[in-house]
Scaffold this motif. Sequence first.
Motif, PDB file in Angstrom:
ATOM      1  N   PHE A  41       0.822  -1.209   0.000  1.00 23.43           N
ATOM      2  CA  PHE A  41       0.000   0.000   0.000  1.00 23.43           C
ATOM      3  C   PHE A  41       0.855   1.257   0.000  1.00 23.43           C
ATOM      4  N   ARG A  42       0.276   2.316  -0.539  1.00 21.48           N
ATOM      5  CA  ARG A  42       0.825   3.656  -0.329  1.00 21.48           C
ATOM      6  C   ARG A  42       0.039   4.256   0.825  1.00 21.48           C
ATOM      7  N   LEU A  43       0.738   4.762   1.823  1.00 21.77           N
ATOM      8  CA  LEU A  43       0.096   5.161   3.066  1.00 21.77           C
ATOM      9  C   LEU A  43       0.226   6.656   3.323  1.00 21.77           C
ATOM     10  N   PHE A  44      -0.919   7.278   3.611  1.00 25.15           N
ATOM     11  CA  PHE A  44      -0.985   8.635   4.116  1.00 25.15           C
ATOM     12  C   PHE A  44      -1.501   8.567   5.553  1.00 25.15           C
ATOM     13  N   VAL A  45      -0.993   9.429   6.404  1.00 23.75           N
ATOM     14  CA  VAL A  45      -1.509   9.553   7.769  1.00 23.75           C
ATOM     15  C   VAL A  45      -1.851  11.017   8.010  1.00 23.75           C
ATOM     16  N   CYS A  46      -3.072  11.258   8.432  1.00 24.09           N
ATOM     17  CA  CYS A  46      -3.513  12.609   8.774  1.00 24.09           C
ATOM     18  C   CYS A  46      -4.338  12.480  10.042  1.00 24.09           C
ATOM     19  N   ALA A  47      -3.721  12.754  11.175  1.00 28.95           N
ATOM     20  CA  ALA A  47      -4.346  12.456  12.468  1.00 28.95           C
ATOM     21  C   ALA A  47      -4.162  13.618  13.433  1.00 28.95           C
ATOM     22  N   PRO A  48      -4.997  13.689  14.469  1.00 27.67           N
ATOM     23  CA  PRO A  48      -4.882  14.787  15.433  1.00 27.67           C
ATOM     24  C   PRO A  48      -3.524  14.808  16.128  1.00 27.67           C
ATOM     25  N   ASP A  49      -3.048  16.010  16.416  1.00 24.10           N
ATOM     26  CA  ASP A  49      -1.750  16.134  17.089  1.00 24.10           C
ATOM     27  C   ASP A  49      -1.835  15.851  18.581  1.00 24.10           C
ATOM     28  N   SER A  50      -3.044  15.661  19.106  1.00 28.18           N
ATOM     29  CA  SER A  50      -3.241  15.306  20.511  1.00 28.18           C
ATOM     30  C   SER A  50      -4.523  14.501  20.624  1.00 28.18           C
ATOM     31  N   GLU A  51      -4.783  13.956  21.798  1.00 27.31           N
ATOM     32  CA  GLU A  51      -5.961  13.104  21.962  1.00 27.31           C
ATOM     33  C   GLU A  51      -7.247  13.886  21.745  1.00 27.31           C
ATOM     34  N   LYS A  52      -8.137  13.302  20.967  1.00 25.22           N
ATOM     35  CA  LYS A  52      -9.434  13.917  20.687  1.00 25.22           C
ATOM     36  C   LYS A  52     -10.551  12.892  20.892  1.00 25.22           C
ATOM     37  N   SER A  53     -10.435  12.094  21.949  1.00 20.66           N
ATOM     38  CA  SER A  53     -11.441  11.070  22.208  1.00 20.66           C
ATOM     39  C   SER A  53     -12.792  11.699  22.533  1.00 20.66           C
ATOM     40  N   ALA A  54     -13.847  11.026  22.105  1.00 22.74           N
ATOM     41  CA  ALA A  54     -15.228  11.396  22.416  1.00 22.74           C
ATOM     42  C   ALA A  54     -15.613  12.795  21.960  1.00 22.74           C
ATOM     43  N   ALA A  85     -12.698  14.285  12.350  1.00 21.45           N
ATOM     44  CA  ALA A  85     -13.437  14.653  11.143  1.00 21.45           C
ATOM     45  C   ALA A  85     -12.671  15.691  10.332  1.00 21.45           C
ATOM     46  N   ASP A  86     -12.040  16.646  11.006  1.00 22.24           N
ATOM     47  CA  ASP A  86     -11.187  17.620  10.319  1.00 22.24           C
ATOM     48  C   ASP A  86     -10.074  16.915   9.557  1.00 22.24           C
ATOM     49  N   CYS A  87      -9.432  15.973  10.225  1.00 28.59           N
ATOM     50  CA  CYS A  87      -8.286  15.286   9.635  1.00 28.59           C
ATOM     51  C   CYS A  87      -8.689  14.516   8.387  1.00 28.59           C
ATOM     52  N   THR A  88      -9.805  13.817   8.457  1.00 29.55           N
ATOM     53  CA  THR A  88     -10.276  13.084   7.287  1.00 29.55           C
ATOM     54  C   THR A  88     -10.630  14.043   6.164  1.00 29.55           C
ATOM     55  N   SER A  89     -11.355  15.099   6.486  1.00 29.51           N
ATOM     56  CA  SER A  89     -11.758  16.064   5.471  1.00 29.51           C
ATOM     57  C   SER A  89     -10.544  16.658   4.766  1.00 29.51           C
ATOM     58  N   LEU A  90      -9.549  17.052   5.544  1.00 26.11           N
ATOM     59  CA  LEU A  90      -8.326  17.615   4.964  1.00 26.11           C
ATOM     60  C   LEU A  90      -7.577  16.560   4.156  1.00 26.11           C
ATOM     61  N   GLY A  91      -7.509  15.342   4.699  1.00 28.04           N
ATOM     62  CA  GLY A  91      -6.720  14.299   4.063  1.00 28.04           C
ATOM     63  C   GLY A  91      -7.266  13.809   2.739  1.00 28.04           C
ATOM     64  N   ILE A  92      -8.579  13.897   2.544  1.00 26.61           N
ATOM     65  CA  ILE A  92      -9.171  13.420   1.286  1.00 26.61           C
ATOM     66  C   ILE A  92      -9.417  14.554   0.294  1.00 26.61           C
ATOM     67  N   SER A  93      -9.052  15.778   0.674  1.00 26.44           N
ATOM     68  CA  SER A  93      -9.394  16.953  -0.128  1.00 26.44           C
ATOM     69  C   SER A  93      -8.435  17.226  -1.277  1.00 26.44           C
ATOM     70  N   LYS A  94      -7.263  16.598  -1.286  1.00 26.08           N
ATOM     71  CA  LYS A  94      -6.157  16.860  -2.214  1.00 26.08           C
ATOM     72  C   LYS A  94      -5.466  18.192  -1.923  1.00 26.08           C
ATOM     73  N   ALA A 127     -14.178   7.935  10.121  1.00 29.86           N
ATOM     74  CA  ALA A 127     -14.621   7.127   8.986  1.00 29.86           C
ATOM     75  C   ALA A 127     -15.891   7.701   8.361  1.00 29.86           C
ATOM     76  N   ARG A 128     -16.806   8.170   9.202  1.00 30.93           N
ATOM     77  CA  ARG A 128     -18.070   8.715   8.682  1.00 30.93           C
ATOM     78  C   ARG A 128     -17.834   9.920   7.772  1.00 30.93           C
ATOM     79  N   GLU A 129     -16.865  10.759   8.120  1.00 32.34           N
ATOM     80  CA  GLU A 129     -16.572  11.939   7.299  1.00 32.34           C
ATOM     81  C   GLU A 129     -16.158  11.538   5.886  1.00 32.34           C
ATOM     82  N   ALA A 130     -15.362  10.484   5.775  1.00 30.54           N
ATOM     83  CA  ALA A 130     -14.979   9.991   4.447  1.00 30.54           C
ATOM     84  C   ALA A 130     -16.206   9.492   3.694  1.00 30.54           C
ATOM     85  N   PHE A 131     -17.072   8.790   4.403  1.00 29.58           N
ATOM     86  CA  PHE A 131     -18.310   8.282   3.808  1.00 29.58           C
ATOM     87  C   PHE A 131     -19.157   9.420   3.242  1.00 29.58           C
TER      88      PHE A 131
END
Length: 311
Positions: A41-54, A85-94, A127-131
Amino acid sequence: MEAANNVAECERPTIMITNDDGIDAPGLQALVRVLVSTNRFRLFVCAPDSEKSAVSHSITWRNALSAKRTEISGATAFAVSGTPADCTSLGISKALFPSVPDLVLSGINMGSNCGYHIVYSGTVAGAREAFFYGVPSVSISYDWVGGISSINDFTLAAEACLPIINAILVEINNKTYPQKCFLNVDLPTDIPKHKGYKLTKQGKSIVKMGWKQVASDAQGNSISNMLSTMTNDPNSAVSNADAKAVSQDNLLFIRQVKGGAVDDGETDYRYVKEGYITVTPLGALSHADIDCQTFFKEWLPAVAEHTSSAL
């Protein structure tokens, strides 16, 4: 040779990974390592810089986000000052990466996400944001239990998910993957002894919370891990010592586990506790039970009639 390598790289399916525990969390790191080890796979990671649980599906609206390049072997990775959700939105936006990923994975979360907890979950929201934008996605959670689970279990969880990930990518490549749902996967505590994959539906299980007054922020911070995983001993909540000493103008409260409710149907929570890897298709719409629809179908015209007669 370089051109051939570039072609091979482009032919690999692209997976983007996010989470809600933060980019340094062991669940995400294990998932990346396992995917890198396959060399597929080619892998991208776009994740929060700190915990964002719940944080559920909250998004950043008024402020700019920062995205800092982060070193994760085998992946192009950015730590972002936003929600899952921010991370997914940014990561799939190009806007951040050169292409839209073929698949988005959110996790592996420390703690299961079943039943009503799906509503609270930042992992599921990733995951829902990507959906929302038509990109196939999966949220992945491990039923972490304090005192029993270990960091190594995340690697086992990632390996157990590989058949699902590979099969999804085959369907995507064949253009046969369903477009009207995304998947929520929960792995049982004892992964080596799991009973296989189980297709389930979202149940109504929940850990019920109350509130407790405390004297300082330090007391509240001491149980943050309990609240993020919702799997630890509820008796581990901090004491209420000196709570009365707090100024009545600035009262401090923390959440406290009060108990739980579990449904007995063929649901996600039941089967993950029985040792299955549960696979639950989810949508973005919340459909009310049929009895509620029936009630309000009769109730709403009566309201309108009563309003008209009162004028």
